[in-house]
Design a protein around this motif. Structure first.
Motif, PDB file in Angstrom:
ATOM      1  N   PHE A 194     -46.516  24.218 -12.403  1.00  0.00           N
ATOM      2  CA  PHE A 194     -46.119  25.225 -13.375  1.00  0.00           C
ATOM      3  C   PHE A 194     -47.294  26.167 -13.612  1.00  0.00           C
ATOM      4  O   PHE A 194     -48.456  25.833 -13.340  1.00  0.00           O
ATOM      5  N   GLU A 195     -46.996  27.359 -14.126  1.00  0.00           N
ATOM      6  CA  GLU A 195     -48.004  28.343 -14.470  1.00  0.00           C
ATOM      7  C   GLU A 195     -47.726  28.899 -15.859  1.00  0.00           C
ATOM      8  O   GLU A 195     -46.565  29.085 -16.240  1.00  0.00           O
ATOM      9  N   LEU A 196     -48.804  29.169 -16.596  1.00  0.00           N
ATOM     10  CA  LEU A 196     -48.694  29.729 -17.942  1.00  0.00           C
ATOM     11  C   LEU A 196     -49.765  30.796 -18.122  1.00  0.00           C
ATOM     12  O   LEU A 196     -50.859  30.678 -17.556  1.00  0.00           O
ATOM     13  N   PRO A 197     -49.491  31.825 -18.918  1.00  0.00           N
ATOM     14  CA  PRO A 197     -50.550  32.802 -19.232  1.00  0.00           C
ATOM     15  C   PRO A 197     -51.681  32.114 -20.023  1.00  0.00           C
ATOM     16  O   PRO A 197     -51.430  31.194 -20.810  1.00  0.00           O
ATOM     17  N   LEU A 198     -52.900  32.557 -19.829  1.00  0.00           N
ATOM     18  CA  LEU A 198     -54.035  31.999 -20.557  1.00  0.00           C
ATOM     19  C   LEU A 198     -54.087  32.658 -21.939  1.00  0.00           C
ATOM     20  O   LEU A 198     -54.293  33.868 -22.055  1.00  0.00           O
ATOM     21  N   LEU A 199     -53.880  31.882 -22.979  1.00  0.00           N
ATOM     22  CA  LEU A 199     -53.886  32.399 -24.339  1.00  0.00           C
ATOM     23  C   LEU A 199     -55.296  32.544 -24.890  1.00  0.00           C
ATOM     24  O   LEU A 199     -55.586  33.464 -25.660  1.00  0.00           O
ATOM     25  N   GLN A 200     -56.159  31.609 -24.548  1.00  0.00           N
ATOM     26  CA  GLN A 200     -57.508  31.554 -25.095  1.00  0.00           C
ATOM     27  C   GLN A 200     -58.388  30.762 -24.144  1.00  0.00           C
ATOM     28  O   GLN A 200     -57.886  30.082 -23.258  1.00  0.00           O
ATOM     29  N   SER A 201     -59.675  30.883 -24.319  1.00  0.00           N
ATOM     30  CA  SER A 201     -60.559  30.010 -23.569  1.00  0.00           C
ATOM     31  C   SER A 201     -60.344  28.584 -24.067  1.00  0.00           C
ATOM     32  O   SER A 201     -60.212  28.369 -25.276  1.00  0.00           O
ATOM     33  N   PRO A 202     -60.243  27.608 -23.162  1.00  0.00           N
ATOM     34  CA  PRO A 202     -60.003  26.225 -23.609  1.00  0.00           C
ATOM     35  C   PRO A 202     -60.993  25.814 -24.698  1.00  0.00           C
ATOM     36  O   PRO A 202     -62.196  26.004 -24.580  1.00  0.00           O
ATOM     37  N   ASN A 203     -60.434  25.305 -25.813  1.00  0.00           N
ATOM     38  CA  ASN A 203     -61.214  24.981 -27.007  1.00  0.00           C
ATOM     39  C   ASN A 203     -61.509  23.497 -27.051  1.00  0.00           C
ATOM     40  O   ASN A 203     -60.601  22.695 -27.239  1.00  0.00           O
TER      41      ASN A 203
END
Length: 211
Positions: free
Chosen positions: A200-209
């Motif tokens: 699956f693919e998803l848009p990157l919302l934020q830098s991994p926290n």
């Protein structure tokens, strides 16, 4: 009866009455809280035209309603089982007790069948991404929804499924990485080291926290 013993008996009776009253108040507050939670779910659903859901303490709308239903039935059952009904109202009260206890058992049973309840954070290298995953399974059916979380609101962005009731995100049978401003992930369709994978693919919302 000696006066001292009579006084002690009166104190115990008063303490029992206070305890019962406190439990009745707690039950009333629980019913009010459950009602408020259900109203909150309905408001979010109505305002978003069904495209978003409330996310409270890790519980999505469906399970908020489930918890609220169980809490309300338990509280109503307690109130009906402890109320002193006039003789003319005995039959309706008994019917209410049976129905409320039966409703509680049915709600708990359905909740057990649809566990786990809390959503699972979607992680990249152990870090949060702003997405959470809601998994549902019943017998050999499995449903997976990835939700974009914004505070108390969650919006479904991906729907998929696994085989044989498998819940790969709960079991940790998945992986994800950041690539070109998007998240590329994969999960096992069934348990086992040789399990088939789906991507699956998803848009990157934020830098991994990483907390």
């Amino acid at each position: 009866m000696p006066a001292a013993e009579e006084e002690r008996l009166g104190e115990r009776t008063l303490a029992a009455t206070r305890h019962r009253r406190m439990l009745q108040i707690a039950a009333t507050v629980a019913v009010a809280a459950a009602t408020t939670a259900v109203i909150g779910v309905a408001l979010v659903d109505s305002a978003s035209e069904g495209t978003a859901q409330l996310l409270l303490a890790g519980l999505p709308s469906r399970h908020i309603v489930g918890v609220a239903t169980i809490l309300a039935f338990l509280s109503i059952s307690y109130m009906l089982c402890t109320v002193s009904a006039p003789s003319g109202w005995l039959a309706p009260v008994v019917i209410g007790r049976v129905l409320s206890i039966g409703g509680t058992l049915a709600a708990v049973f359905w909740g057990f069948l649809t566990t786990p309840w809390p959503v699972i954070p979607l992680l990249v290298d152990g870090c949060e991404t702003g997405y959470v995953v809601e998994e549902r399974s019943f017998l050999f059916l499995s449903s997976i929804d990835v939700l974009e979380q914004d505070g108390l609101i969650a919006i479904p962005v991906l729907h998929t499924s696994a085989d044989d009731g498998h819940q790969p995100f709960t079991a940790g049978d998945y992986g994800a990485r950041v690539e070109d401003e998007r998240i590329e992930g994969w999960f096992a369709l069934e348990p086992g080291s040789a399990a088939r994978l789906t991507r699956f693919e998803l848009p990157l919302l934020q830098s991994p926290n990483c907390r």
